[in-house]
Scaffold this motif. Structure first.
Motif, short mmCIF file in Angstrom:
data_model
loop_
_atom_site.label_atom_id
_atom_site.label_comp_id
_atom_site.label_asym_id
_atom_site.label_seq_id
_atom_site.Cartn_x
_atom_site.Cartn_y
_atom_site.Cartn_z
N ARG A 67 -0.78 7.44 3.62
CA ARG A 67 0.63 7.12 3.39
C ARG A 67 1.46 7.45 4.64
NH1 ARG A 67 5.00 10.05 0.71
NH2 ARG A 67 4.29 11.62 2.18
N ASN A 68 1.22 8.64 5.21
CA ASN A 68 2.00 9.05 6.38
C ASN A 68 1.72 8.17 7.59
OD1 ASN A 68 3.14 11.02 4.85
ND2 ASN A 68 1.86 12.69 5.65
N TYR A 119 0.85 -1.19 0.00
CA TYR A 119 0.00 0.00 0.00
C TYR A 119 0.89 1.24 0.00
CZ TYR A 119 -3.73 -3.10 1.87
OH TYR A 119 -4.62 -4.10 2.08
N TYR A 120 1.87 1.23 0.90
CA TYR A 120 2.77 2.38 1.04
C TYR A 120 3.38 2.75 -0.30
CZ TYR A 120 6.78 5.17 2.42
OH TYR A 120 7.70 6.18 2.53
N ARG A 121 3.87 1.72 -0.99
CA ARG A 121 4.53 1.96 -2.27
C ARG A 121 3.59 2.53 -3.32
NH1 ARG A 121 7.83 -3.10 -3.88
NH2 ARG A 121 9.79 -2.42 -2.97
N TYR A 122 2.38 1.95 -3.40
CA TYR A 122 1.42 2.43 -4.39
C TYR A 122 0.94 3.84 -4.05
CZ TYR A 122 1.27 -2.10 -6.68
OH TYR A 122 1.61 -3.23 -7.37
N LEU A 123 0.71 4.09 -2.75
CA LEU A 123 0.25 5.41 -2.34
C LEU A 123 1.30 6.46 -2.69
CD1 LEU A 123 -1.27 4.42 1.13
CD2 LEU A 123 -2.56 5.11 -0.92
N ASN A 124 2.55 6.14 -2.44
CA ASN A 124 3.66 7.01 -2.79
C ASN A 124 3.65 7.34 -4.28
OD1 ASN A 124 5.41 8.18 -1.07
ND2 ASN A 124 6.77 6.42 -0.88
N ILE A 139 -4.96 10.09 0.38
CA ILE A 139 -3.74 9.33 0.10
C ILE A 139 -2.57 9.80 0.96
CG2 ILE A 139 -2.02 8.82 -1.68
CD1 ILE A 139 -4.26 8.68 -3.71
N ALA A 196 3.52 4.91 7.09
CA ALA A 196 4.96 5.13 7.27
C ALA A 196 5.30 5.20 8.76
CB ALA A 196 5.39 6.41 6.57
#
Lengths: 206, 206
Positions: free
Chosen positions: B70-71, B16-21, B66, B74
């Motif tokens: 994302r934050n 998720y983190y990667r896609y959101l980034n 998003i 993280a």
């Protein structure tokens, strides 16, 4: 028939193969299903089920003849037959993989490596002459290569994967973090090294 | 708390983190659970369940913000904090991994690399000065490194792993084909590249 083995069964069979090979080198001749199960940390009923695919092999009480079992697995899995593969993207990872001995041991032969960089094309990298990415379609078709390792930068991953599909590639080992979108005819396995490391690192937290 | 997430949940959160980034970079601001689910090819109920760990985040009908999501991920996963790691075995694969940018992107810093070879010790390999394997215990302790990448030859894998455990390493990403035997205090993940390729290759058989 091979195709119909579940993926996990194939992986276990490959592990059996490796351990049996190792034991042969050590001079061991027989092994019980329990012995194999312990090595893989699985249940011995699982081992017996997997090996039952090969018909009657074990002798009650005596276990399996290692040489016979090893050869049977090699035959079923087609380990003896050399397979040509290509690597696309000769950066650090691609170059390292082109020299990786583990692939050769399992019957792979890296017959083509590609890059776009003028510094690399036509030059030897770890013993492989680097081909020009612009010849990818032609060279893969001519050499009837069906398996590719993808180690290009993330931003050209999808485009390269499409070119690989067009050239007749049926299986891609994808080292990019990109989720590739191809037709169902192409089998993809993703190896996401950073994700593996990150997952692992959570277990070192205080 | 992090420790108690199942491994698969952590891997999904990282994805998720990667896609959101990636979406942030594209200028996208909101996403539905369905949108995220489609990207990962999982059920949207799974996405909603995963993200419920973070408390109330989504707005009914509008989806997730998003940037906020994302934050939050993280923060929970500790992605911002840099982690020092070491690589043991600077052959082809070890050298390639020492220059692999994917690790840095997920917050890793390769602070030590080791080898036994006189040709390598004291010299720069891909920008890293190679340390002597005989200083492993001392250097890993001094630098409080908890994570190691193991890329030594198979026949010294177990011995090296024991030395890593003794030096305080808590997590090993194991690229050797050897099944390492260590205490439960050390978490191990195996990356068996040849096995991945071999498994894949069965699906190209006629």
């Amino acid at each position: 028939m091979r195709k119909h083995f579940p993926e996990r069964t194939i992986q276990r069979l490959l592990l059996y193969y490796r351990y049996l090979n190792f034991m042969l080198q050590q001079g061991t001749k027989m092994i019980s299903s329990r012995g194999l199960a312990d090595l893989l940390e699985i249940m011995d009923s699982q081992v017996r089920k997997d090996l039952s695919y090969f018909g009657k092999l074990g002798k009650r009480g005596a276990g399996y003849d290692i040489l016979e079992l090893r050869n049977k697995i090699a035959e079923i899995l087609g380990i003896k037959s050399k397979k040509n593969i290509c690597i696309v993207g000769m950066g650090n990872l691609g170059s390292a993989l082109s020299a990786y001995k583990g692939f050769e041991e399992l019957g792979f032969n890296i017959s083509l490596v590609f890059d776009v960089s003028e510094q690399k094309v036509g030059h030897k990298i770890k013993g492989q002459i680097c081909s020009n990415y612009s010849d990818l379609l032609k060279l893969i078709k001519e050499n009837s290569i069906k398996i590719a390792i993808l180690t290009v930068p993330a931003n050209s991953a999808q485009e390269t994967a499409l070119a690989l599909e067009k050239s007749g590639i049926k299986a891609i080992l994808n080292f990019t973090p990109v989720k590739l979108t191809l037709s169902k005819a192409v089998k993809i396995r993703n190896v996401d090294l950073a994700l593996e490391l990150k997952t692992l690192s959570f277990f070192t937290e205080d």
